[in-house]
Enzyme design. Structure first.
Site, PDB file in Angstrom:
ATOM      1  N   THR A  72      27.851  49.870 100.346  1.00 12.22           N
ATOM      2  CA  THR A  72      28.729  49.912 101.513  1.00 12.22           C
ATOM      3  C   THR A  72      28.657  51.225 102.293  1.00 12.22           C
ATOM      4  O   THR A  72      28.495  51.223 103.511  1.00 12.22           O
ATOM      5  CB  THR A  72      30.177  49.635 101.083  1.00 12.22           C
ATOM      6  OG1 THR A  72      30.260  48.299 100.577  1.00 12.22           O
ATOM      7  CG2 THR A  72      31.142  49.784 102.250  1.00 12.22           C
ATOM      8  N   ARG A 156      35.648  54.187 103.720  1.00 11.19           N
ATOM      9  CA  ARG A 156      34.266  54.476 104.112  1.00 11.19           C
ATOM     10  C   ARG A 156      33.774  53.551 105.220  1.00 11.19           C
ATOM     11  O   ARG A 156      32.892  53.907 105.990  1.00 11.19           O
ATOM     12  CB  ARG A 156      33.338  54.413 102.904  1.00 11.19           C
ATOM     13  CG  ARG A 156      33.323  53.090 102.140  1.00 11.19           C
ATOM     14  CD  ARG A 156      32.533  53.244 100.837  1.00 11.19           C
ATOM     15  NE  ARG A 156      32.457  52.017 100.054  1.00 11.19           N
ATOM     16  CZ  ARG A 156      33.344  51.621  99.148  1.00 11.19           C
ATOM     17  NH1 ARG A 156      34.415  52.380  98.935  1.00 11.19           N
ATOM     18  NH2 ARG A 156      33.192  50.504  98.461  1.00 11.19           N
ATOM     19  N   HIS A 301      32.001  39.504  95.665  1.00  9.62           N
ATOM     20  CA  HIS A 301      31.840  40.064  94.326  1.00  9.62           C
ATOM     21  C   HIS A 301      32.492  39.175  93.276  1.00  9.62           C
ATOM     22  O   HIS A 301      31.938  38.960  92.201  1.00  9.62           O
ATOM     23  CB  HIS A 301      32.466  41.463  94.261  1.00  9.62           C
ATOM     24  CG  HIS A 301      31.564  42.565  94.716  1.00  9.62           C
ATOM     25  ND1 HIS A 301      30.372  42.863  94.093  1.00  9.62           N
ATOM     26  CD2 HIS A 301      31.684  43.446  95.742  1.00  9.62           C
ATOM     27  CE1 HIS A 301      29.797  43.885  94.698  1.00  9.62           C
ATOM     28  NE2 HIS A 301      30.573  44.251  95.722  1.00  9.62           N
TER      29      HIS A 301
END
Length: 537
Positions: A72, A156, A301
């Site tokens: 990511t 992020r 995920h």
């Protein structure tokens, strides 16, 4: 204390527009969106979301990541810098910094404080990013008049796209369900952010269930719902619909919302609030809004690439995009804005799913590689911390100890390679210090060259067999050089874009220079890509 520069406030706009540009550029990153999702769910999408970009914009159908660490942090950095980890420094979500002598999170900044609450989740900034972004270049080109805003559930995913000169980046804090920021940008949240947080959308969604949008027999692009290889959500015994949100006790009450379509909805609503609150695209200076939808990654995920939950989330995300685009038409003006859509990485099929088609795949434990390396080094050279860490499929050696004992890295490499090739799922071990000597496909070697940063990368890269990864016994992950992790969308739409498509290979590094060409500004400082010229009018 807030970083106060010309970047924090826009000057009075000129009466005439700067060199011909759109009023607003909207960058959209869908976290973990593999390329094939565009087409697998195409008939389930409406005409105003993904298909608006595909059918009326330009589609780079063979777009790939150009480096090895498909995670990511690196993905968001590469999209907006046109660079590679070797230059921009974001070699992983986390990495070992040889200068600091410790593990570092890609967006961490111990010198700043949280803005929006008293917690520590806001001790973040783009300082670990070593080059400029397209937003930074837009700021420079307009003498600070452009507004640049980053938004995501993940810190992020907001910070790295927005860049150094951004007005602000905002991300979701699972402790209180609010969007927060950092003193790197400002000393307090703007009124519009506080008003949004006061809506308490997190509480609203926690009181609901996640139920399938369609009848279950209509999810024809997915497996049946009850699969043993899918991971259940917190508080659930099975990974099946409907999903009830069991809030974790203690400090992360709203964390569960990330693994649901409601995370995307909250993100979209906050993007619309920013559009209005910051008056983006409302004058003659181009602004940039960076929006990352993080929930597809959490959902992917847990449930995998062929789960009903994944399909349901993309159908719902398509509707969120349609609402966003309609609002852009209404507020900025149809034909007055440009958008691009990509993803920070792809994802592997769940090994349990792949095996049902007799496709080789499996999982290694996290400790298997690192423990074997430590044991081999201790046996060969005696006691000592010969390996600093094993992370992101990379072995970090203790250079100081090796130099003290006069042991060459090449000697250690031969030892570690012969050791690890005995393990199942390992097909090669490559010396990142000497890739020119490796006999390996050139495209893979280039991906490793592009990720290697001497101060932040390991010494040896452990190459797993296709379909293999570490750690997860249920669900799936990403991070390799294989096509399922590298092949992601790149769609361009709107002002200055020529509708069409190409199947020639493009790369993530091409996105920022394409935007720079469209805007008539200098590309970011570390850019190594090329404009997709056939996409531009």
């Amino acid at each position: 204390m807030a970083c106060t520069t010309f970047a924090q406030s826009k000057k009075a706009a000129p009466t005439t527009r700067f060199p011909d540009r759109p009023k607003l550029v909207v960058g959209i990153v869908v976290d973990q969106m593999r390329y094939d999702y565009l087409y697998r769910y195409y008939t389930k999408y409406g005409t105003a979301g993904f298909r608006r970009l595909m059918d009326e914009g330009f589609n780079c159908r063979n777009n790939h990541y150009h480096y090895a660490a498909t995670y990511t942090g690196p993905g968001h950095a590469a999209i907006y810098t046109g660079s590679a980890p070797a230059l921009n420094g974001i070699v992983g979500n986390d990495f070992y910094d040889r200068t600091l002598g410790r593990m570092v999170y890609c967006a961490e900044d111990t010198t700043v404080s949280t803005v929006g609450n008293s917690g520590t989740a806001g001790k973040m900034s783009p300082r670990n990013l070593l080059v400029t972004t397209i937003g930074d270049q837009l700021k420079l080109a307009t003498d600070g008049q452009a507004k640049v805003i980053g938004i995501a559930l993940k810190d992020r995913g907001a910070i790295l796209p927005a860049g150094h000169a951004a007005n602000a980046a905002y991300w979701f804090d699972s402790k209180d369900g609010n969007f927060i920021s950092s003193s790197f940008y400002q000393s307090e949240l703007p009124d519009w952010v506080q008003a949004f947080n006061n809506r308490k959308l997190g509480d609203k969604f926690l009181s609901q269930k996640w139920e399938p949008l369609l009848a279950m027999n209509q999810y024809t692009e997915s497996t049946t719902d009850d699969q043993a290889f899918e991971a259940a959500l917190t508080g659930e015994s099975k990974a099946v619909f409907p999903h009830e949100f069991v809030a974790t006790s203690g400090g992360s009450k709203y964390e569960i919302l990330r693994t649901s379509p409601y995370g995307d909805q909250i993100t979209k609503e906050f993007a619309l609030a920013a559009l209005k609150g910051e008056q983006l695209g409302q004058d003659n200076v181009t602004d940039l809004l960076c929006v990352s939808f993080s929930s597809p990654d959490y959902i992917g995920h847990a449930f995998g690439t062929h789960a009903v939950e994944t399909e349901d989330n993309y159908i719902r995300l398509d509707r969120q995009l349609a609402d966003l685009f309609n609002q852009l038409d209404a507020t900025v003006g149809k034909g007055e804005w440009t958008a691009f859509l990509s993803a920070d990485h792809g994802v592997a099929d769940v090994p349990g799913f792949a095996k049902t088609y007799r496709i080789p795949a499996d999982v290694k434990s996290y400790g298997e590689v690192g423990d074997a390396v430590k044991a081999a080094l201790a046996k060969a050279y005696g006691p000592g911390q010969w390996m600093l860490t094993y992370f992101n499929q990379q072995v970090y050696l203790n250079h100081a100890l090796l130099a003290e004992k006069k042991i060459a890295i090449q000697e250690v490499y031969e030892l570690i390679k012969s050791t690890l090739l005995n393990q199942k799922g390992v097909i090669n071990v490559l010396n990142l210090n000497n890739l020119g000597a490796e006999a390996f496909p050139e495209i893979q070697l280039n991906m490793l060259r592009n990720v290697y940063h001497p101060k932040r990368s390991g010494d040896f890269y452990v190459m797993f067999q296709s379909g293999w990864f570490e750690g997860r016994t249920k669900g799936t992950t990403h991070g390799t050089t294989y096509a399922y992790d590298t092949h992601v969308p790149f769609l361009l739409y709107g002002w200055g874009v020529r509708p069409g498509q190409t199947v020639r290979r493009t790369q993530i590094a091409d996105i920022a220079p394409t935007l720079a060409a469209l805007l008539g500004i200098l590309e970011p400082s570390g850019s190594i890509g090329h404009p997709v010229e056939e996409a531009l009018k």
